[in-house]
Write an enzyme that holds these catalytic residues in place. Sequence first.
Site, PDB file in Angstrom:
ATOM      1  N   ASP A  35       0.134  -7.672   1.377  1.00 31.82           N
ATOM      2  CA  ASP A  35       0.582  -6.285   1.512  1.00 31.82           C
ATOM      3  C   ASP A  35       2.105  -6.182   1.589  1.00 31.82           C
ATOM      4  OD1 ASP A  35       0.206  -3.571   1.594  1.00 31.82           O
ATOM      5  OD2 ASP A  35      -0.147  -3.483   3.742  1.00 31.82           O
ATOM      6  N   HIS A  88       0.815  -1.218   0.000  1.00 36.25           N
ATOM      7  CA  HIS A  88       0.000   0.000   0.000  1.00 36.25           C
ATOM      8  C   HIS A  88       0.850   1.271   0.000  1.00 36.25           C
ATOM      9  CE1 HIS A  88       0.467  -0.237   4.500  1.00 36.25           C
ATOM     10  NE2 HIS A  88       0.523   1.076   4.355  1.00 36.25           N
ATOM     11  N   SER A 137       4.727   2.720   7.889  1.00 33.27           N
ATOM     12  CA  SER A 137       4.375   1.557   7.081  1.00 33.27           C
ATOM     13  C   SER A 137       5.565   1.089   6.258  1.00 33.27           C
ATOM     14  CB  SER A 137       3.213   1.895   6.145  1.00 33.27           C
ATOM     15  OG  SER A 137       2.030   2.119   6.870  1.00 33.27           O
TER      16      SER A 137
END
Length: 439
Positions: free
Chosen positions: A203, A173, A282
């Site tokens: 992911d 993402h 992230s």
Amino acid sequence: MATTTSCSLLLSSTLFLHSPPSSHLSFFNLSSSRSSPISLYPIRSKRYFRILSKLSLNDNNRDDDDDTLHFTPFSAVKPFFLLCTSVALSFSLFAASPAVESASAFVVSTPKKLQTDELATVRLFQENTPSVVYITNLAVRQDAFTLDVLEVPQGSGSGFVWDKQGHIVTNYHVIRGASDLRVTLADQTTFDAKVVGFDQDKDVAVLRIDAPKNKLRPIPVGVSADLLVGQKVFAIGNPFGLDHTLTTGVISGLRREISSAATGRPIQDVIQTDAAINPGNSGGPLLDSSGTLIGINTAIYSPSGASSGVGFSIPVDTVGGIVDQLVRFGKVTRPILGIKFAPDQSVEQLGVSGVLVLDAPPSGPAGKAGLQSTKRDGYGRLVLGDIITSVNGTKVSNGSDLYRILDQCKVGDEVTVEVLRGDHKEKISVTLEPKPDES
């Protein structure tokens, strides 16, 4: 001690005027702005007292005899003598004061060296932060007026160096929708990055940069199978664009489950931590106390979007297999049964445990093996399909259990699927195949 000190000062001031034969001292006239020097020479005692008796305030009075004492008026020395006495007395009172003695116990000492655990944390950060990178996601936009094509920062995230060949691991993402990606290393050098491959379901994405090998510091890779709740963890990343930020915490939970932001497919065995994870973290590494990688920071649970003490990391045991496939083949070849199944809540309402098959296309592995789909009969009544209750002897209670089992299998593996068909059970052998878009 105070008495001894004051006595010593008084004695010193007295001896100052009664200099021994070999002494010669110079100082300044304390009562005169001219600061003229005063000299003391050897004298005989009788002569000394006779001279003192004749001293007056007239600075011009001199005695030119050989034994003369060249001296300014005694009034000039007297203030100095009184000053010495006052200082001695003040020092005596100060040293004897109990209040001062008690206050001295609260004087701040010189800071001590770092504690052992602090040194370990500092060392962990210094050794691992060179492996962490800053990823900028640039998207192409066209100016509405000039029609110029512009690269606009769409987002940023973190990542880490996987090997000396320039492979960078991050979350999918973080790079999704990017037309241009740039990676900034710890020394602030920036490189254009190319996407090697990605796995939307988990992911995970792998990039590659063309950087000198001496600038690349691969991160040490650990294991996540033996993690325990309560052990210390460390997160390094770039929250809110603040590069190389260290946060610490503990493992709050294990075997959690989150959904992929891209496909909605569950990601199992996720690590829960209270280490602060914010936007920009992230793709960054989660490390254990030995400084080895145990997970990729991927999500937080927070209504506000900021850290709420509940963060999630994809375990390194899951990441490792995915990265290896992406580096080798540019894609993940994940096995499937080739079915669509009902939401878990629907099966629970039936009062049974398992996965209800809604559709098993004849061209898919399950359809070829003979699994039955849910359908309606000639009267429009719903006829339930097979309910999968186990795979290779491992119980299947819901969709997450099925995915977890399949993640441990490879394309081409033959698995035994036990199903509930009507009121009886059957075992069916199914050969797993890759997803159609991955073949």
